[in-house]
Scaffold this active site. Structure first.
Site, PDB file in Angstrom:
ATOM      1  N   LYS A   1       0.752  -1.161  -0.399  1.00 30.34           N
ATOM      2  CA  LYS A   1      -0.189  -0.075   0.297  1.00 30.34           C
ATOM      3  C   LYS A   1       1.340   0.875   0.244  1.00 30.34           C
ATOM      4  O   LYS A   1       1.923   1.321   0.671  1.00 30.34           O
ATOM      5  CB  LYS A   1      -0.696   0.523   1.678  1.00 30.34           C
ATOM      6  CG  LYS A   1      -2.253  -0.932   1.282  1.00 30.34           C
ATOM      7  CD  LYS A   1      -2.363  -0.493   2.410  1.00 30.34           C
ATOM      8  CE  LYS A   1      -3.598  -1.954   2.801  1.00 30.34           C
ATOM      9  NZ  LYS A   1      -5.177  -1.874   1.806  1.00 30.34           N
TER      10      LYS A   1
ATOM     11  N   ARG B   1     -10.286 -11.608   1.989  1.00 24.22           N
ATOM     12  CA  ARG B   1     -11.440 -12.528   1.510  1.00 24.22           C
ATOM     13  C   ARG B   1      -9.947 -14.108   1.675  1.00 24.22           C
ATOM     14  O   ARG B   1     -10.575 -15.385   1.916  1.00 24.22           O
ATOM     15  CB  ARG B   1     -11.346 -12.490  -0.084  1.00 24.22           C
ATOM     16  CG  ARG B   1     -10.689 -12.217  -1.297  1.00 24.22           C
ATOM     17  CD  ARG B   1     -10.914 -12.006  -2.120  1.00 24.22           C
ATOM     18  NE  ARG B   1     -10.799  -9.698  -2.012  1.00 24.22           N
ATOM     19  CZ  ARG B   1     -11.054  -9.481  -3.121  1.00 24.22           C
ATOM     20  NH1 ARG B   1     -11.512  -9.443  -3.998  1.00 24.22           N
ATOM     21  NH2 ARG B   1     -10.990  -7.822  -2.709  1.00 24.22           N
TER      22      ARG B   1
HETATM   23  N1  BES Z   1      -8.537  -3.884   4.373  1.00 25.69           N
HETATM   24  C1  BES Z   1      -8.331  -3.180   3.169  1.00 25.69           C
HETATM   25  C2  BES Z   1      -9.929  -2.736   2.656  1.00 25.69           C
HETATM   26  C3  BES Z   1      -9.838  -1.352   3.395  1.00 25.69           C
HETATM   27  C4  BES Z   1      -9.556   0.045   2.480  1.00 25.69           C
HETATM   28  C5  BES Z   1     -10.413  -1.032   4.333  1.00 25.69           C
HETATM   29  C6  BES Z   1      -9.510   1.161   3.639  1.00 25.69           C
HETATM   30  C7  BES Z   1     -10.900  -0.127   5.575  1.00 25.69           C
HETATM   31  C8  BES Z   1      -9.729   1.317   4.578  1.00 25.69           C
HETATM   32  C9  BES Z   1      -8.668  -4.775   2.257  1.00 25.69           C
HETATM   33  O1  BES Z   1      -7.074  -5.287   2.386  1.00 25.69           O
HETATM   34  C10 BES Z   1      -7.805  -4.081   0.579  1.00 25.69           C
HETATM   35  O2  BES Z   1      -6.744  -3.617   0.934  1.00 25.69           O
HETATM   36  N2  BES Z   1      -8.104  -4.249  -0.355  1.00 25.69           N
HETATM   37  C11 BES Z   1      -7.999  -4.383  -2.083  1.00 25.69           C
HETATM   38  C12 BES Z   1      -8.392  -4.695  -2.747  1.00 25.69           C
HETATM   39  C13 BES Z   1      -7.708  -4.306  -3.363  1.00 25.69           C
HETATM   40  C14 BES Z   1      -6.443  -4.833  -3.675  1.00 25.69           C
HETATM   41  C15 BES Z   1      -9.381  -4.984  -4.678  1.00 25.69           C
HETATM   42  C16 BES Z   1      -8.804  -2.389  -2.097  1.00 25.69           C
HETATM   43  O3  BES Z   1      -9.883  -1.741  -1.350  1.00 25.69           O
HETATM   44  O4  BES Z   1      -8.095  -1.676  -2.374  1.00 25.69           O
HETATM   45 MN    MN Z   2      -5.632  -5.383   1.791  1.00 28.42          MN
END
Ligand code: BES
Ligand code: MN
Ligand code: ZN
Length: 505
Positions: A280, A354
């Site tokens: 990230k 997931r």
């Molecule tokens: N934990 C994150 C989702 C999230 C984002 C929760 C902001 C709370 C606040 C999750 O694991 C994630 O990183 N999801 C990605 C999925 C993508 C790679 C398909 C996302 O939402 O960008």
């Molecule tokens: Mn994630």
């Protein structure tokens, strides 16, 4: 906060602040009328001056009202009597506690329960009041060197019971919401602890502690070795990159006969989500301390049902792991085999929630669950879609969906049902494996739910994506919200009442 009740003549109550309502156009509520009478028309005189008219959420503190024993009277605007909705009532309660915190009182007497709320009874009003008050005084101080002094002094709130025959209803409501608030506050505390403290091991220890405190609770922790043996390749693909060992934490509340099918809650417990090799961006990454809020809400709900001694079987599973980049972390393109036997092509290691959930959802099939609800801060996309008011809900069963919607309306911890249409499934098809772990730019929250749906065909299931509702990342209210503990608690209580009704017929 401590709560109690009081009856009798409100003007005689010895309290540092008595809270009474005024409707729009200066219409006094019953208790306000009583105080006005005792004080020789003092309240009406103040209202005639026009500084406060009774519009919803207006507030004014009066001192030394003649013939009233309370040191202060807090006048609270309730708006139009016939327009007082449940949401408005709860909003007013939140503002009352905010105001009470700013004046130096140790105790207060709340007389707002007498206001009629559309479609809601007295017990409801008591529960929402206590939840609002508890939330209002919550602070996360566990990580401070010494607890900061903020001048807040409020310790006890009494609820004014106008009619003696209401006493039991109010007492019961206080008991039940105290159990609920203990769960909500625990979910907040766990959520707010940073990633270096709240590790999967920490969560497992907390669960074991819970089992010590409640005789209805037993805990089983699956270690990585066992998870390898069970074939949980998806969970392990996330956990392997971290020095912190992952844990599958199974918390069982036995409230009914063993043959009664349990309701199962499964929480995403990523104690920190760096994104893994699909790292990230740095800005805002710290928010991922809250990526275990789903697990925290399951934990909090288990605490609440144990405290309440809900006569039902409930199982809470925390899928706890840390998502780190390392020499042993999953690479984009890796293909892993899940416990279900289906294979997954990991196209983005940041879609890890997931992956830990799918193996947990396969594992729990052995319990023959009555219903299964998973809770997860699963996608950023859900925040784009719904913002932070409702939790997104998906279900493979209309009955479960309807019950969750109803529980959301009742608890004010609302959900919004999203489509789980077959049409979206194609987005996560994979050329090399049985599925991919991401589905492209469109409908990100939905394709995440579609992924989970491939593992939950054997039981009645709902998925809650609480990424927008479980925490606030910044601002004065920064921190975990405790959502959706209230929703889950309400849902389970409704399921219990349903089994009672079925047994009776
Ligand atoms: N934990 C994150 C989702 C999230 C984002 C929760 C902001 C709370 C606040 C999750 O694991 C994630 O990183 N999801 C990605 C999925 C993508 C790679 C398909 C996302 O939402 O960008
Ligand atoms: Mn994630
Ligand atoms: Zn995550």
């Amino acid at each position: 906060m401590k709560y109690g009740t009081r009856m009798g003549n409100a003007a005689k109550a010895r309290t540092q602040c008595i809270v009474v309502g005024v409707y729009d156009d200066a219409q006094l509520t019953d208790t306000a009328k009583a105080l006005d009478k005792e004080s020789g028309g003092y309240l009406k005189k103040v209202l005639r001056r026009g500084d406060i008219s009774g519009k919803a959420n207006q507030m004014m503190v009066l001192h030394d009202v003649p013939n009233v024993n309370a040191t202060r009277v807090l006048l609270v605007g309730l708006g139009k009597a016939d327009a007082l909705t449940g949401a408005k009532f709860a909003g007013i309660a939140r503002n009352v506690i905010t105001r009470l915190k700013t004046i130096s009182v140790k105790n207060a007497l709340n007389c707002l329960l007498e206001a009629d709320v559309a479609d809601q009874d007295l017990g409801w009003k008591v529960r929402r009041t206590i939840e609002a008050f508890d939330a209002g005084v919550y602070r996360f101080t566990e990580m401070k060197g010494k607890p900061p002094e903020n001048g807040e002094t409020l310790e006890t709130v009494e609820l004014f019971v106008a009619d003696k025959s209401d006493q039991d209803v109010v007492d019961d409501a206080i008991t039940i919401s105290s159990a609920l608030c203990a769960g909500i506050n625990k979910a907040k505390d766990l959520g707010n602890l940073p990633g270096n403290v709240c590790t999967p091991t920490y969560l497992a220890d907390q669960a074991k502690q819970l089992a010590k405190e409640y005789s209805s609770i037993t805990v089983k922790v699956l270690e990585e070795k066992e998870m390898e043996k069970l074939g949980m390749g998806a969970f392990m693909s996330v956990s392997r990159g971290s020095e912190q060992p992952g844990k599958m934490i199974i918390i069982t509340h036995k409230g009914a006969k063993p043959k009664e099918a349990p309701h199962v809650l499964v929480g995403k417990g990523i104690t920190f989500d760096t994104g893994g090799i699909s790292l990230k961006p740095g800005a805002g990454m710290h928010e991922m301390i809250w990526d275990m809020c789903g697990a925290a809400s399951v934990f909090g709900t288990m605490l609440a049902v144990a405290e309440q001694q809900l006569p039902m079987n409930v199982i809470g599973v925390l899928a706890a792991a840390e998502n780190m980049p390392s020499g042993d972390a999953s690479r984009p393109g890796d293909i892993v085999k899940t416990m279900s036997g289906q294979t997954v092509e990991i196209l983005n290691t940041d879609a890890e929630g997931r992956l830990v959930l799918c193996d947990a959802l396969t594992y729990i099939d052995q319990y023959n669950p009555a219903t299964v609800i998973d809770v997860a801060t699963l996608t950023g996309a859900v925040i784009v879609a719904l913002g932070s008011h409702p939790t997104a809900m998906y279900a493979n069963d209309d009955g479960v969906a309807a019950d969750l919607e109803q529980a959301g309306r009742e608890s004010l911890d609302r959900v919004w049902r999203m489509p789980l249409w077959e049409d979206y499934q194609a987005q996560i098809n994979s050329a090399f494996a049985d599925m991919a772990n991401i589905g492209g730019r469109e409908a990100g929250s939905i394709t995440a739910a579609c992924f989970l749906a491939r593992f939950t065909k054997k039981y009645r299931w709902a998925h809650l994506d609480c990424a927008g509702t479980a925490f606030k990342g910044s601002g004065p209210m920064k921190g975990a919200t405790g959502r959706p503990v209230n929703l889950l608690f309400e849902y389970l209580n409704t399921q219990y009442r349903k089994t009672l009704a079925e047994d009776a017929s």
